[in-house]
Every structure is written in structure tokens, then in C-alpha cells.
Scaffold this motif. Structure first.
Motif, PDB file in Angstrom:
ATOM      1  N   ILE A 105       0.838  -1.194   0.000  1.00  0.00           N
ATOM      2  CA  ILE A 105       0.000   0.000   0.000  1.00  0.00           C
ATOM      3  C   ILE A 105       0.877   1.250   0.000  1.00  0.00           C
ATOM      4  O   ILE A 105       1.932   1.292   0.645  1.00  0.00           O
ATOM      5  N   ASP A 106       0.435   2.295  -0.687  1.00  0.00           N
ATOM      6  CA  ASP A 106       1.146   3.569  -0.636  1.00  0.00           C
ATOM      7  C   ASP A 106       0.629   4.388   0.550  1.00  0.00           C
ATOM      8  O   ASP A 106      -0.315   3.953   1.245  1.00  0.00           O
ATOM      9  N   ALA A 185       1.325 -14.377  15.301  1.00  0.00           N
ATOM     10  CA  ALA A 185       0.378 -13.262  15.316  1.00  0.00           C
ATOM     11  C   ALA A 185      -0.667 -13.526  14.246  1.00  0.00           C
ATOM     12  O   ALA A 185      -0.462 -14.332  13.334  1.00  0.00           O
ATOM     13  N   ASP A 186      -1.808 -12.837  14.356  1.00  0.00           N
ATOM     14  CA  ASP A 186      -2.865 -13.016  13.368  1.00  0.00           C
ATOM     15  C   ASP A 186      -2.537 -12.297  12.065  1.00  0.00           C
ATOM     16  O   ASP A 186      -2.885 -12.773  10.978  1.00  0.00           O
ATOM     17  N   ILE A 187      -1.893 -11.157  12.163  1.00  0.00           N
ATOM     18  CA  ILE A 187      -1.558 -10.366  10.979  1.00  0.00           C
ATOM     19  C   ILE A 187      -0.332  -9.527  11.281  1.00  0.00           C
ATOM     20  O   ILE A 187      -0.080  -9.154  12.438  1.00  0.00           O
ATOM     21  N   ALA A 188       0.458  -9.249  10.243  1.00  0.00           N
ATOM     22  CA  ALA A 188       1.638  -8.387  10.376  1.00  0.00           C
ATOM     23  C   ALA A 188       1.440  -7.154   9.510  1.00  0.00           C
ATOM     24  O   ALA A 188       1.027  -7.260   8.350  1.00  0.00           O
ATOM     25  N   VAL A 189       1.719  -5.981  10.082  1.00  0.00           N
ATOM     26  CA  VAL A 189       1.670  -4.721   9.345  1.00  0.00           C
ATOM     27  C   VAL A 189       3.091  -4.156   9.338  1.00  0.00           C
ATOM     28  O   VAL A 189       3.677  -3.927  10.388  1.00  0.00           O
ATOM     29  N   VAL A 190       3.644  -3.952   8.136  1.00  0.00           N
ATOM     30  CA  VAL A 190       5.029  -3.520   7.987  1.00  0.00           C
ATOM     31  C   VAL A 190       5.060  -2.142   7.344  1.00  0.00           C
ATOM     32  O   VAL A 190       4.474  -1.938   6.277  1.00  0.00           O
ATOM     33  N   ALA A 191       5.734  -1.191   7.986  1.00  0.00           N
ATOM     34  CA  ALA A 191       5.908   0.152   7.435  1.00  0.00           C
ATOM     35  C   ALA A 191       7.351   0.293   6.950  1.00  0.00           C
ATOM     36  O   ALA A 191       8.282   0.218   7.754  1.00  0.00           O
ATOM     37  N   LEU A 192       7.526   0.474   5.646  1.00  0.00           N
ATOM     38  CA  LEU A 192       8.845   0.692   5.061  1.00  0.00           C
ATOM     39  C   LEU A 192       8.956   2.179   4.736  1.00  0.00           C
ATOM     40  O   LEU A 192       8.319   2.671   3.797  1.00  0.00           O
ATOM     41  N   ILE A 193       9.744   2.897   5.512  1.00  0.00           N
ATOM     42  CA  ILE A 193       9.799   4.355   5.432  1.00  0.00           C
ATOM     43  C   ILE A 193      11.146   4.791   4.873  1.00  0.00           C
ATOM     44  O   ILE A 193      12.191   4.526   5.478  1.00  0.00           O
ATOM     45  N   ILE A 217       0.403  -6.834   5.581  1.00  0.00           N
ATOM     46  CA  ILE A 217       0.121  -5.621   4.820  1.00  0.00           C
ATOM     47  C   ILE A 217       1.384  -4.776   4.871  1.00  0.00           C
ATOM     48  O   ILE A 217       1.904  -4.504   5.966  1.00  0.00           O
ATOM     49  N   VAL A 218       1.897  -4.382   3.725  1.00  0.00           N
ATOM     50  CA  VAL A 218       3.112  -3.572   3.664  1.00  0.00           C
ATOM     51  C   VAL A 218       2.736  -2.166   3.219  1.00  0.00           C
ATOM     52  O   VAL A 218       2.099  -1.982   2.174  1.00  0.00           O
TER      53      VAL A 218
END
Length: 445
Positions: A105-106, A185-193, A217-218
Motif C-alpha cells: 500500500i502507498d 500473530a494473526d496479521i503483520a503490518v510492515v511500514a517501510l519508510i 500488509i506492507v
């Protein structure tokens, strides 16, 4: 069909059918002055700038006055001129949904392949408030990580916030990918900054892989994008994590890196007129970092939790630089990756003696804590005597503790390099073989 209608309703609900407009009254390289919106806008609201040729650039309100507002644009303003229209868009919100899982995602919630995932029913503010300190649950049970060092010396528990401090090129991204795939975990959210563009694809395809993306979700903002978008990517990722937490799930939140988030905020704040102080960072940097970190952690009773791993780039291994110092004070532990360890080929290059997990001693049994204490003492003895041992100045038999440390060193190094260890119990079984009980309850050292 019901899901499709709910997504359509959310899309309609998220749009305004009237527009408030002003006009550009002054243009500078980094800031646009807009007249006509000062009675409607608040700090942080979004404005859409529209050029005479139809080009559009979004921006954020950074200053307010009685006569005008100042907007920091999200892209270059080539072709814009005085009297161009500026449309008020209001507060930044996001509507995450399960349709976002498996996508890159953006910063605006659009897929990088040009599609827009279905919105969820509830809007979440980008800069949401953390749960109340009184209603929050305590830290939860120990998590399986598939990595020996995190199964034992640096346990991760549900709802914990851990910092990963590393220089460039010491295996930070690889370790984050491993934790994303392996931590329960149920879901991973990754922020690539602020990542290089090619690294985003590499992280998704190689580091996470197909298996990792099935529950991830990335959110990515590349290095060429404006500082506003880099900040927004971190906030968006956290809002997504809060959505799944409120559904009752356990969310693993990872950001790479908080340093680039802070650097982006520095550019925004200095442009808005804030004075630099901490090695060039404005005073608001500390609060900005703490606001982001506090949104992670255990949720209130009745909802899920966000287990957060925040990476920090430490130039020259300077653990006292401002971003590292701020973050270390608000997290539940910190993990230091050592360049010296990486250069001798041991990965993950975790320096156990400089790292700490504040989930201990509660996360381990009394017997397990005893094993960890023995192992740490052994590593400490070897580290203090390392120069003497390697230079040949130490004679075997001179000191029983040093002898034991030399005996255990190679096995401990192999143990710390294990990244496919199975369960936590398997990791402790290996430590028990390294440090068998001695008569009278003593271990190896």
C-alpha cells in the motif's frame, strides 16, 4: 453481496459532495500560501492544490494565521502559479479492511499496482490517540519467534514494544523479515519508510516471500517521496494495526525505520518554522516518536493487542544519538545489532550483552532465568578476556571461569545463529545441554 454493499457504502461515506476552495496567494520553494481557507482549516488538515493545466498536488496545513494558511506540498510545484485553486479536504482518515491483507500500500491506502483496496466501514484518524493507560491490559504471554536468541535471551511477549538498533548492512531487514514470518500473530503490518525503491520489491518478494505476504500488509514510502508522505506512511500503518486490534486480533507491527520517520518530521517542522535543537532535530521530534510508539502495545479489555518492533538506524553505533535515545526510553526493551559480529559472519548479529528485553524475568520460569543468567555471565567473562585469549596471553587453567567461557564460546555462537529452532522449549533444551546442572545446583560457571 453484503460485503460489496458495505464497501460501497463506506466509499460513499468517505466522500464529500461539496467543495470549499481558496486560491494560491504566494509560492515558495517548499511552502504555498493559500487565502480563503483559514476559517475552515486546522493544523494537519489536507489541501488539494490544482494548477491551471489540471495538475494536482496534495499538501498539509502547517501554519495558520488570520489572513491565510501555509501548506507544505507533497510533490514539486512546477507549473503552478498565483491564483491557482486550492480545495479544502479536511482531516486525514483511513478506512482499513480485510481486503488490504497481502497487498503493498502507498501512504494514501492505494495499492502500488494502481488498484484501490475495498475500504472498511469505520474511519480511523491517521494520528489516533493511544488507549487509556488505566484501561490497557498488561503484557501477554511469550511468543514463539523461530529464532533462538529471541526465544531465550530476548523474549518477545504479546503487546511488547521492542526497539531494533542497527547500522546499515548488518542484517536488520533480513531479521525483520524473519520475525514477520515467524512470530505468532494473526496479521503483520510492515511500514517501510524511506527505503530505496528496489528494496521494497526485494523485501516483499524475497525477504517476506509468498508465505509471509499471506498474512501481511506492507505500507511503503520510498526515499524519493516527500517527507510528508514518509510520516504519513508510519501513521497509516499504525492506523491499520489499530483496526485489526479493535477486531480482536493480535497484530505484529514492524517499522523500518523510526530514524527516517524522525528525519521526515524534521524537514516538515523546520519548514514550518520550528527551531532546531537536538543535533538538528526540532523539540517536537521526541513527542512525535513517543506518540507513534504509545499507539502500539496491549489494547483495552475486549480487544486485541499490537506487538511493535521499531527499527532505528544508528550511525557509527552511536546509541546516544537523539532518535535512539528517545525511543530507548519509551520501549519495553532494545536489541542491538553489532557490525563487529556481522563482520565475523554470525547472523542475526545480536549483541546479547548490550541488549535487554524488559519482559524478563516474568516471561521465563525461575529455572529458565537461571540458565539465562549463567549464559550471560559466561559471555561476559569471555568478552572481558577476549583480547587476552586471542593474543595468546592467557594460559589454560589460570582461571576456572575463563576456562569455562572458552569451552562454551563456540557452542554459544552456534546457538545464537540458530534461526530455525522450532519451539521455545527446544531452544531452552539446547541451553540446558550447554549448561547442565552441577552438584549443588551450580551450572557450567
Amino acid at each position: 453481496m453484503q460485503t460489496d454493499f458495505s464497501s460501497l457504502a463506506a466509499s460513499i461515506d468517505g466522500h464529500s459532495f461539496h467543495r470549499i476552495s481558496g486560491h494560491v496567494s504566494a509560492l515558495r520553494e517548499a511552502v504555498v500560501e493559500v487565502t480563503g481557507l483559514n476559517r475552515h482549516a486546522c493544523l494537519g488538515d489536507r489541501v488539494l492544490l490544482t494548477g491551471s493545466d489540471g495538475s494536482q498536488v496534495g499538501g498539509e496545513v502547517v501554519t495558520l494565521s488570520s489572513s491565510h494558511i501555509e501548506v507544505l506540498p507533497e510533490a514539486r510545484l512546477q507549473g503552478f502559479a498565483l491564483q491557482d485553486r486550492a480545495y479544502f479536504q479536511g482531516r486525514s482518515e483511513v478506512r482499513p479492511s480485510e481486503d488490504w491483507i497481502g497487498k503493498v500500500i502507498d501512504p494514501f491506502g492505494r495499492c502500488y499496482d494502481g488498484t484501490t483496496p475495498a475500504p472498511g466501514p469505520k474511519p480511523y484518524p491517521l494520528r489516533g490517540a493511544p488507549p487509556s493507560a488505566i484501561t490497557r491490559k498488561t503484557l501477554g504471554p511469550r511468543l514463539e519467534t523461530g529464532t533462538a536468541v529471541f526465544n531465550t535471551f530476548l523474549p518477545i511477549v504479546r503487546g511488547q514494544r521492542l526497539g531494533l538498533f542497527a547500522g546499515s548492512g548488518v542484517g536488520k531487514s533480513t531479521l525483520l523479515g524473519k520475525l514477520t514470518r515467524s512470530v505468532s500473530a494473526d496479521i503483520a503490518v510492515v511500514a517501510l519508510i524511506g527505503e530505496r525503491g528496489r528494496e521494497v520489491r526485494e523485501f516483499v518478494d524475497k525477504t517476506l516471500g509468498e508465505a509471509g505476504m499471506k498474512r501481511a500488509i506492507v505500507v511503503a514510502a520510498t526515499s524519493d517521496q516527500a517527507p510528508l508522505l514518509k510520516r504519513r506512511a508510519a501513521w497509516l500503518a499504525m492506523s491499520i494495526a489499530e483496526y485489526f486490534r479493535d477486531l480482536g486480533g493480535h497484530v505484529l507491527f514492524l517499522t523500518d525505520s523510526v530514524t527516517r520517520f524522525a528525519e521526515a518530521h524534521r524537514e516538515v517542522a523546520l519548514t514550518a518554522g520550528e527551531a532546531p535543537s537536538m543535533r538538528g532535530f526540532p523539540p517536537s521530534t521526541g513527542q512525535m516518536i513517543m506518540d507513534l510508539a504509545e499507539r502500539a502495545g496491549p489494547g483495552p479489555e475486549g480487544v486485541g493487542d499490537i506487538t511493535g518492533i521499531f527499527s532505528v538506524l544508528v550511525a557509527g553505533s552511536d546509541m546516544d544519538e537523539p532518535v535512539a535515545d528517545i525511543l530507548r526510553g519509551v520501549l519495553d526493551g532494545h536489541v542491538v545489532l553489532s557490525r563487529e559480529i556481522a563482520e565475523r559472519g554470525r547472523f542475526p548479529a545480536v549483541d546479547v550483552l548490550q541488549s535487554v528485553s524488559r519482559s524478563l524475568p516474568e516471561a521465563a520460569t525461575e529455572e529458565e532465568n537461571g540458565l539465562l543468567l549463567q549464559a550471560r555471565r559466561t559471555m561476559g567473562v569471555y568478552q572481558r578476556s577476549k583480547l587476552m585469549i586471542q593474543s595468546g596471553l592467557y594460559s589454560q587453567g589460570s582461571d576456572p571461569e575463563i576456562d569455562a567461557a572458552i569451552t562454551a564460546h563456540a557452542e554459544l555462537e552456534r546457538f545464537l545463529a540458530r534461526v530455525e529452532t522450532g519451539s521455545i522449549a527446544d531452544s531452552y533444551d539446547i541451553l540446558r545441554r550447554l549448561f547442565p546442572p552441577q552438584p549443588g545446583g551450580a551450572g557450567l560457571v
